[in-house]
Structure formats: C-alpha cells, structure tokens
Design a protein around this motif. Structure first.
Motif, PDB file in Angstrom:
ATOM      1  N   ALA A  85       0.850  -1.191   0.000  1.00  0.00           N
ATOM      2  CA  ALA A  85       0.000   0.000   0.000  1.00  0.00           C
ATOM      3  C   ALA A  85       0.882   1.236   0.000  1.00  0.00           C
ATOM      4  CB  ALA A  85      -0.925   0.010   1.215  1.00  0.00           C
ATOM      5  N   ASP A 112      -8.469  -0.968   7.814  1.00  0.00           N
ATOM      6  CA  ASP A 112      -8.703  -1.830   6.649  1.00  0.00           C
ATOM      7  C   ASP A 112      -7.862  -3.097   6.723  1.00  0.00           C
ATOM      8  OD1 ASP A 112     -10.482   0.001   5.672  1.00  0.00           O
ATOM      9  OD2 ASP A 112      -9.183   0.772   4.080  1.00  0.00           O
ATOM     10  N   GLU A 125      -9.110  -5.836   4.329  1.00  0.00           N
ATOM     11  CA  GLU A 125      -9.598  -5.064   3.184  1.00  0.00           C
ATOM     12  C   GLU A 125      -8.615  -3.958   2.803  1.00  0.00           C
ATOM     13  OE1 GLU A 125     -13.396  -3.592   4.354  1.00  0.00           O
ATOM     14  OE2 GLU A 125     -14.315  -5.591   4.511  1.00  0.00           O
ATOM     15  N   GLN A 162      -6.399  -1.417   0.997  1.00  0.00           N
ATOM     16  CA  GLN A 162      -6.452  -0.804  -0.323  1.00  0.00           C
ATOM     17  C   GLN A 162      -5.032  -0.493  -0.815  1.00  0.00           C
ATOM     18  OE1 GLN A 162      -9.562  -0.471  -1.845  1.00  0.00           O
ATOM     19  NE2 GLN A 162     -10.081  -1.660  -0.012  1.00  0.00           N
ATOM     20  N   ARG A 205      -3.928   2.193  -2.243  1.00  0.00           N
ATOM     21  CA  ARG A 205      -3.538   3.585  -2.122  1.00  0.00           C
ATOM     22  C   ARG A 205      -4.446   4.314  -1.150  1.00  0.00           C
ATOM     23  NH1 ARG A 205      -2.052   6.442  -7.629  1.00  0.00           N
ATOM     24  NH2 ARG A 205      -0.851   4.511  -7.607  1.00  0.00           N
ATOM     25  N   TYR A 206      -3.841   5.196  -0.346  1.00  0.00           N
ATOM     26  CA  TYR A 206      -4.593   5.983   0.629  1.00  0.00           C
ATOM     27  C   TYR A 206      -4.282   7.453   0.417  1.00  0.00           C
ATOM     28  CZ  TYR A 206      -6.009   1.702   2.904  1.00  0.00           C
ATOM     29  OH  TYR A 206      -6.573   0.464   3.143  1.00  0.00           O
TER      30      TYR A 206
END
Length: 471
Positions: free
Chosen positions: A106, A122, A127, A129, A131-132
């Motif tokens: 990430a 997350d 879960e 992702q 990219r944040y």
C-alpha cells in the motif's frame, strides 16, 4: 497485531555509516501515535541503528526520502517475501505512487493523520487498499508523538521533537513544499500540553539535556503573529528549544528577544547563498544579504545560536564567488555553517520542471542521486566538475577544526543567557559533520556516475530490482 515503523537511511558517502545527531526523523513516533492502542508498536531509525532483518511484524510502515528509495524497496521486498505487509509513505511515495506500488502493498499519498488510522483499520478487516489519499484533517488533527518509544541509547545527543506547524508560506523554486503544501499551525494549547505531559527528555550527559527539545517545523516563523503567541505560552515552561525558520523572521529584533526569553537557544536558517544572483535564481526574496551581518550579531547577542545552511551549484554561482565564499564568511565573523550541500532539483519542485524543459538534467539520474549532495543538472555558469571541486573544498574548509575554534572564540562570550554557552559548545560536532559527506574518496558526486551501496547492489541483483531513473 505487531507493527514496525521504520525511517530508512543511506549515508551521503554511499558507505554503510550511521550518523547520530541532535536532529533526527520523528516520523516513526508520529505514525506510532496514530496506531490503535491494542497494537504492539516498534520504531526504528536507520540513521541511528541497523534494522533487524530476522524479526517478523504483521504490518511495516516505511518512511523515506527520495535518495533512500532504492534501499527502502530492497527492505520492503525482503519483508514481503516473508509474508509481511509493507506500506510506503513520504514525499517520494506521494509523487511517484505508481512506481512505489510495485514494491509495497500500500502507498500513502496524503497526510498521516487521515490515512494511517484508515489503513490500519482496513488491514485488520482484511480489506487493505493499494492507495490511501484521504484529504488533510488540518493541523489541529496532529496527535501527540509516542515519545516513550525513543531509545536515547542509540543516539546519546538526540533531542525529542514536536510539530507546531506544517508547510511554509514562501515559494523558493527548489523547495519540495512549494506548490505542494500550504502553511498552517496547531492550536497553541495542544502544543503546550504535549510538551508538558507527553514529551520524554534525553537522560544522558548527567542531565545536561534535560528539558531541551526541538521544533520539527519547516518554518516555525511562517506566521510571526503565531510565533509570538507561542513564545508567550512557552515562557512559563522554562524549557530550552531550537527551531528552523526563514531568515526574514530574524530581522524583527523584538521577536528575537521574545524567542530568547521563551527558551530558544538554537535557530537554523537556510541562508543558501551569499551571492545575490544565486538568491535571485532561487526565488528566495526573503533573504536580504545586506542585513546578514546585523542579524547575526543581534541573534547571538540575544542568546541564540544561529546556524546556516549553504548550497553550491545554483544558476547564479560563479567560480569567483565560490572561491571567495570562505572570505565572505570570515568577514561576517561567522562560522556556524552546519549544512553544506549541492542544490538539488527534487522532482516535485518548480526547479526540476524548469531544468526538464531546458534539457539540463544530467543523463542516468536515479532517485538515489536526489540527496542534496549530488549534482543532478548542468548549472548555467559552472561545469559539473567545478561544482564538485568547490563542494569538496568547502566541506573540508568550513568543517575544519580551526574554523570551529574561530566560531567558539567569536561567539562563546556574546551572551550570558542560561544554556547559551552550552549550546555553542554542542554546536562544534554539528559543524564538523559537514565533512562527513566527503569521507568516501571514490565518490564522484555527479548523477549517474556513482554506484549504489554495495549491499543494495547485491540485493537488487538477487531480487531482480532496477534503480528508478528520474529525468
């Protein structure tokens, strides 16, 4: 859940050298303060100690600069092979998220306060992702650092640090903040409470560093009004502190005296050059060189050590100016230059875009070269070899023992403020440190001509990794 937060580091010499000093990256303590209470958190600063490669964590955050990228992605790849989840953050990750996504699970491209808690939540739900990029929550969202995690045995001269503001209101063309980060500041009561109730002090040297800290702000004087109010609030605490701010703030004599009364004993300012043409080329109009001598005397007399950063290789630099630079400093009777570097066109800056448009970036430049000690472009008035020659000579001259002796002799008795003389004495090793980047006699200091560190080269070959070309 076990979390590691790592600030990586590679030395300017490209040798495996640690460099403990008063100022260190505090990003690990910042991110640790954003992790949930139930997490077991460990922090590591590679500038002070090696990263243990035989440990296992569930989640690993990496904070790094452009020039540390190749080394950091090696570490990330090794950890991912062992089943750990890795996260990249920092200015390089924010500007090159697609490249970073190849080597980390990430990438955080926004500020940590909004994104770190969301990422951890997350991850715990399975879960995560890729990219944040959640928007900033503002300076008031800055949480107290986890000071209790700092190991002062790894670095006996380190001071704890705190943020009061972020960003800078100026627009110097070589600065990574220009166009990327607006200036804003925290509520003063939150800053004071963190200093009073959360901060932990360096216990070394028989208490000589008790109650001393540094502001980590890029420009603590971005708002003189805020700085005044902050100093008024600091006076009752009776702490000793240092900061970085722009040179223009120091022209206000009453503000300088207030800072000294509030416990300020050290100021770093990026003077950058004593050449008016170079200052103009940098769009650094807040530096008025005609006022330098008066400001220096005023600041030291108030009881504050003023330390400069200088850079060579700008478009306004000439051979004559760089040859005479030590003379100019001698005329000022000032020798506390604690940073000397080569002007660096970081990829997110207006300076980089200008050089790119003019086809003046050197070929074969990699992310490792953007370290502030490597020439990455063709200056207008100097050959690349001339820039390097001046840089090496100035490092050795300004960081010499006679130079430090002159600094002590001229500044030690300028003030009787508490802890002033102690601060002057502590500044000697910081001045000597400007010689550290030139300890590798095989180093060329020109982009594309210096190899990466041996360990990184071997590991990158074994793992099939390639350096990031940046042109």
């Amino acid at each position: 859940m076990r979390i590691a937060i790592i600030a990586t580091y590679t030395h300017p010499t490209r040798l495996r050298i640690k460099e403990p000093s008063i100022m260190q990256s505090s990003v690990p303590e910042l991110i640790a303060g954003l992790c949930p209470e139930h997490a077991e958190v460990e922090i590591f600063n590679e500038k002070e100690a090696d990263i243990p490669l035989d440990r296992h964590w569930d989640l690993v955050f990496f904070s790094y600069l452009h020039s540390y990228y190749e080394h950091t992605k090696v570490l990330s790849t090794l950890f991912r092979q062992r089943g750990m989840t890795t996260v990249a953050g920092g200015r390089h990750a924010g500007y090159f998220p697609d490249d970073a996504a190849q080597y980390f699970d990430a990438v955080i491209t926004g500020e940590p306060e909004a994104n770190v808690p969301a990422l951890v939540a997350d991850f715990e739900k399975g879960e995560l992702q890729p990219r944040y990029s959640r928007p900033s929550l503002g300076a008031s969202a800055i949480r107290p650092y986890r000071y209790e995690l700092i190991n002062f045995e790894h670095n006996k001269v380190r001071l704890p640090g705190i943020e009061a503001s972020r960003g800078c209101p100026f627009s110097c063309n070589f600065c990574v903040l220009t166009g990327n980060e607006r200036y804003r500041f925290r509520p003063i009561p939150a800053v004071i409470d963190e200093i009073q109730t959360r901060m932990r002090w360096n216990p070394n040297y028989l208490g000589m560093m008790d109650d001393a800290f540094v502001f980590l702000d890029n420009n603590l004087g971005g708002s003189p009004k805020y700085l005044r109010e902050l100093c008024e609030a600091l006076i009752p605490l009776k702490k000793t502190w240092g900061c970085a701010l722009t040179f223009n703030v120091l022209k206000d004599e009453s503000l300088v005296k207030l800072m000294a009364k509030a416990g300020c004993r050290y100021v770093y300012t990026g003077l950058e050059s004593l050449n008016p043409d170079s200052i103009k080329a940098m769009n650094k109009g807040q530096n008025k060189l005609s006022e330098v001598d008066a400001v220096i005397r005023r600041v030291f007399s108030a009881g504050i050590l003023l330390s400069f950063g200088l850079i060579v290789g700008s478009d306004g630099d000439t051979n004559e100016y760089l040859h005479r630079l030590p003379e100019y400093l001698a005329d000022l009777k000032y020798f506390s230059v604690t940073f000397l570097g080569i002007v660096c066109p970081y990829p997110e800056t207006p300076f980089f875009r200008e050089l790119q448009a003019e086809d003046r970036l050197l070929p074969g430049t990699t992310s490792r070269d953007y370290d502030g000690y490597t020439l990455c472009h063709r200056p207008k008035q100097l050959h690349a070899s001339e820039v390097v020659e001046h840089f090496l000579r100035l490092c050795r001259t300004l960081g010499s023992l006679p130079n430090i002796a002159r600094h002590y002799a001229s500044k030690l008795m300028m003030s009787d403020m508490p802890r002033y003389k102690q601060t002057i004495l502590f500044s000697g090793p910081e001045i000597v440190s400007i010689r550290n980047p030139v300890k590798n006699t095989a180093r060329r200091y020109i982009a594309g001509l210096d190899a990466l560190e041996d360990w990184d080269v071997r590991e990158m070959a074994r793992l099939g990794l390639k350096p990031q070309l940046v042109t």
